[in-house]
Design an enzyme around this catalytic site. Structure first.
Site, mmCIF file in Angstrom:
data_model
loop_
_atom_site.group_PDB
_atom_site.id
_atom_site.type_symbol
_atom_site.label_atom_id
_atom_site.label_comp_id
_atom_site.label_asym_id
_atom_site.label_seq_id
_atom_site.Cartn_x
_atom_site.Cartn_y
_atom_site.Cartn_z
ATOM 1 N N LYS A 94 0.853 -1.324 0.012
ATOM 2 C CA LYS A 94 0.137 0.008 0.094
ATOM 3 C C LYS A 94 0.884 1.238 -0.057
ATOM 4 O O LYS A 94 0.464 2.421 -0.671
ATOM 5 C CB LYS A 94 -0.971 -0.183 1.193
ATOM 6 C CG LYS A 94 -2.124 -1.075 1.074
ATOM 7 C CD LYS A 94 -3.288 -0.595 2.022
ATOM 8 C CE LYS A 94 -4.393 -1.686 1.695
ATOM 9 N NZ LYS A 94 -5.561 -1.671 2.957
ATOM 10 N N LYS B 159 -7.414 -15.422 -8.436
ATOM 11 C CA LYS B 159 -8.523 -15.498 -7.712
ATOM 12 C C LYS B 159 -9.164 -14.458 -8.104
ATOM 13 O O LYS B 159 -8.681 -13.313 -8.531
ATOM 14 C CB LYS B 159 -8.273 -15.658 -6.118
ATOM 15 C CG LYS B 159 -9.132 -16.542 -5.547
ATOM 16 C CD LYS B 159 -8.622 -16.613 -3.949
ATOM 17 C CE LYS B 159 -9.808 -15.798 -3.193
ATOM 18 N NZ LYS B 159 -9.648 -15.654 -1.551
ATOM 19 N N LYS C 244 -11.968 -8.350 -5.612
ATOM 20 C CA LYS C 244 -12.602 -6.957 -5.669
ATOM 21 C C LYS C 244 -11.588 -5.997 -6.237
ATOM 22 O O LYS C 244 -12.185 -4.988 -6.521
ATOM 23 C CB LYS C 244 -13.365 -6.767 -4.484
ATOM 24 C CG LYS C 244 -12.683 -6.673 -3.406
ATOM 25 C CD LYS C 244 -13.424 -6.349 -2.168
ATOM 26 C CE LYS C 244 -12.760 -6.377 -0.624
ATOM 27 N NZ LYS C 244 -13.558 -5.888 0.463
#
Ligand code: TRP
Length: 334
Positions: free
Chosen positions: A115, A197, A200
């Site tokens: 991040k 996978k 989102k």
């Protein structure tokens, strides 16, 4: 353990909406867990502001997510679904646990590294201590189990380390939580790269079906799903795209893989994709309709928000008071 019942805690960020993968792989299997566990599903809005947010958007997404959990079948009378920011014990315990967490430990967190690379202009202290707030979330409820994805395992590990460290100094204060390994749901892969996978946070909007995607969007994304040039509907690792579509179809219809193969025997990828799209719509549409209905019922939702925040605060404060006493804060005068 809470009142003699095992407890389960899960936190979810309201940034980015849930995918079909989140639903089929996790959420759908959670609706009966309250029989076995005291369940807490917290919308972690305090974690969200470690990255700059538009206030109106954050508020709306947080409410949408809370309603989505209910629409997807989590009974709000039996599961405590609430906002982190409504229960001040989260922030208070987080402060205390900060004093029991080492810079070196936090420095190793891969999510922090990722991040800070992504938000190089805003590497704030909250981003650094994010895992401590997460530890507070979990430990406040004496959680026995935490359903987490692989990406959050490192945060669960540090939570366990902090809990054990605290317990070693002050005696048995916290339950040391474990990852929840329950009935495994379907593992749904990206529609654009079936080796990954479904996520989102995928940058490619065609890779994921979101729970709130309208039927046309769902059909379009399914039609664009990556397959292969084998032109054979078989369930095997060499054809990961087709395999994923079969898994989705099977998870949505409840049919076994063999039944699905029989149904599509002699048919083409186009038929499979249309079939999958329709099956997904038939699962998500009722949830979306329920979401729309609940969203209009402001009084009902507000009541749930209030009652569940009170319930969460009751348990959280019990742990917090114990911790405050252990570390030597003066007793409250009544
Ligand atoms: N960090 C988690 C995520 O991004 C969200 C979260 C916050 C969480 N607190 C938690 C998950 C406590 C499980 C338990 O997915």
């Amino acid at each position: 353990m809470l009142d003699g019942k095992k407890s389960l805690f899960s936190g979810m960020q309201a940034t980015g909406t849930l995918t079909l993968g989140n639903y089929l792989g996790a959420l759908r299997n959670w609706v009966t867990l309250h029989d076995e566990y005291e369940c807490f599903y917290c919308v972690v809005d305090e974690h969200s502001i470690t990255v700059r947010q538009d206030p109106a958007t954050l508020r709306k997404r947080a409410r949408d997510l809370l309603i989505l959990y209910i629409a997807a079948g989590l009974d709000p009378e039996k599961n405590c679904i609430y906002y982190q920011s409504h229960v001040s014990a989260h922030a208070e315990l987080s402060w205390i646990l900060n004093c029991f967490t080492y810079m070196g430990e936090l420095n190793r967190m891969t999510q922090f590294k990722d991040k800070s690379a992504k938000h190089a202009d805003n590497i704030n202290a909250g981003l650094f201590t994010y895992p401590v707030l997460m530890a507070a979330d979990i430990l406040l409820f004496q959680s026995d189990v935490v359903p987490v994805g692989i990406d959050q395992m490192q945060h669960l590990e540090i939570t366990r380390d902090i809990a054990e460290r605290f317990n070693n100094i002050y005696g048995d204060v916290f339950t040391v939580p474990e990852a929840y390994i329950g009935k495994v749901g379907a593992k749904i892969m990206s529609l654009q790269d079936p080796s990954k996978k479904m996520s989102k946070s995928d940058e490619n909007p065609n890779a994921s079906i979101y729970m709130m995607d309208d039927p046309d969007t769902i059909m379009r994304k399914c039609r664009r799903a990556v397959t292969d040039s084998e032109a054979a509907i078989l369930y095997r690792d060499e054809q990961p795209g087709v395999k994923n579509l079969i898994d989705i179809y099977s998870a949505c219809t409840g049919k076994t893989v063999d039944e699905v193969l029989k149904e599509f025997d002699g048919k083409g990828y186009g038929d499979l994709k249309t079939g999958v799209g329709e099956a997904v719509v038939s699962v998500l549409k009722p949830i979306q309709d329920e979401h729309a209905r609940l969203s209009k019922d402001k009084a009902y939702i507000d009541g749930i928000i209030k009652n569940n925040a009170e319930k969460a605060a009751y348990y959280a404060n019990k742990t917090l008071r114990k911790v405050q006493k252990k570390v030597g804060f003066p007793e409250r005068v009544r």
